[in-house]
Design an enzyme around this catalytic site. Structure first.
Site, PDB file in Angstrom:
ATOM      1  N   ARG A 146       0.813  -1.215   0.000  1.00  0.00           N
ATOM      2  CA  ARG A 146       0.000   0.000   0.000  1.00  0.00           C
ATOM      3  C   ARG A 146       0.849   1.270   0.000  1.00  0.00           C
ATOM      4  NH1 ARG A 146      -2.589  -3.868   3.028  1.00  0.00           N
ATOM      5  NH2 ARG A 146      -4.809  -4.219   2.628  1.00  0.00           N
TER       6      ARG A 146
ATOM      7  N   HIS B  59      -1.950  -1.435   8.753  1.00  0.00           N
ATOM      8  CA  HIS B  59      -2.930  -1.914   7.775  1.00  0.00           C
ATOM      9  C   HIS B  59      -2.145  -2.164   6.497  1.00  0.00           C
ATOM     10  CE1 HIS B  59      -6.422  -2.502   5.338  1.00  0.00           C
ATOM     11  NE2 HIS B  59      -6.229  -1.392   4.639  1.00  0.00           N
TER      12      HIS B  59
END
Length: 308
Positions: free
Chosen positions: A91, A178
């Site tokens: 990410r 995350h």
């Protein structure tokens, strides 16, 4: 009057808007997006839905000043196209682009009277939450990322599937980033009042496979449709509702804990003022080491981009 702003009305932002409106969470919404044609179309589409809904609401479009009295602002900006050739499924590939967008948004937010809670979905959400907090100067308790609220749900889904129970019957958390350095804190996971490690040993269930499923589940969705939306949107909606309702619910959201330099996900009590109390888990030494490694990874990536 309850008011929620959404900045970024792409796949995720519009899904968040639909869920909030369908549930009647707020009375007023503010949609912000650089694509004027798209955001105006979304607003009209929701107006067309009013007759068939059980609640009333108003929508304001592309007016930052209207965010001044919002209870919650959700950042859903991003450029999903950057992920299309990302074979590493990292990410952080979006970080340089999104940092520039966040700086622009933050400057506009600072020109408003907003004093509510900022919820960050924008990837990589831990580092981006840190950028938002630094750029806006908002109290760290009021800038939260959805973090592993979604990854924990994915773990619950995988555990529920393995043990043939509803995922809502599973307790416990995924912690950290995350992203790729997150992990399942198995010492926190239980089912039917029993530690999951005990049940897994008795039934011959591979917890490592379940943990991998919770980490790569998002990539499976992404590879199938080119983006993720429902899981992350539902996590953001739950967090926004918790704030608006001052529910004081414990959830694993990304926030800046006193013992870490970076934002990361760890359970906290969330209410109208954001994080209102810090939870303290009794983690194993191995889990504590994984958490520190995750924190270091987030901070290193954050410093690489923000320091320049």
């Amino acid at each position: 009057m309850r008011k929620i702003g959404i900045i970024g009305m792409g796949h995720v932002g519009s899904t968040v808007a639909h869920g909030l409106i369908a549930e009647g969470v707020a009375d007023e919404y503010v949609f912000i997006d650089k694509n004027e044609k798209k955001v105006q179309a979304d607003a009209l589409d929701f107006e067309d839905a009013k007759t068939n809904l059980n609640n009333s609401f108003s929508v304001t479009v592309n007016d930052y000043q209207a965010l001044g009295d919002a209870d919650v602002i959700i950042s859903a900006i991003g450029k999903i196209e950057l992920q299309y050739d990302n074979v590493e499924h990292d990410r952080f590939i979006e970080l340089p682009h999104n940092v520039e967008q966040v700086k622009e948004v933050s400057a506009k937010l600072k020109a408003t009277d907003f004093s509510g809670v900022l919820v960050v979905i924008t990837n990589p959400c831990d580092a981006i939450a840190a950028v938002y907090q630094a750029e806006t100067g908002y109290p760290k308790e009021k800038v939260l990322g959805t973090g592993t609220l979604l990854d924990t749900a994915r773990m619950h889904r995988a555990v529920g599937s393995a043990f043939n129970v509803d995922p809502r019957s599973v307790a416990g958390y995924n912690l950290g980033e995350h992203g790729n350095s997150q992990f399942t804190a198995w010492s926190t996971v239980s089912l039917q009042g029993q530690p999951i490690t005990k049940l897994a040993a008795e039934q011959g269930i591979d917890l490592a496979a379940i943990e991998k499923d919770s980490v790569v589940g998002g990539y499976t969705v992404f590879d199938g449709k080119g983006y993720t939306s429902y899981g992350i949107a539902t996590a953001a909606i739950r967090l926004a509702k918790t704030v608006v309702q001052d529910a004081k619910t414990e959830m694993p959201v990304s926030h800046k804990r006193p013992e870490f330099a970076s934002y990361l996900s760890y359970p906290a009590i969330v209410g109208r003022e954001g994080v209102v109390a810090y939870s303290q888990l009794d983690l194993t030494e191995e889990e504590l080491a994984k958490l520190q490694k995750s924190a270091d990874s987030i901070q290193t990536q954050f410093e690489k981009v923000v320091a320049h």
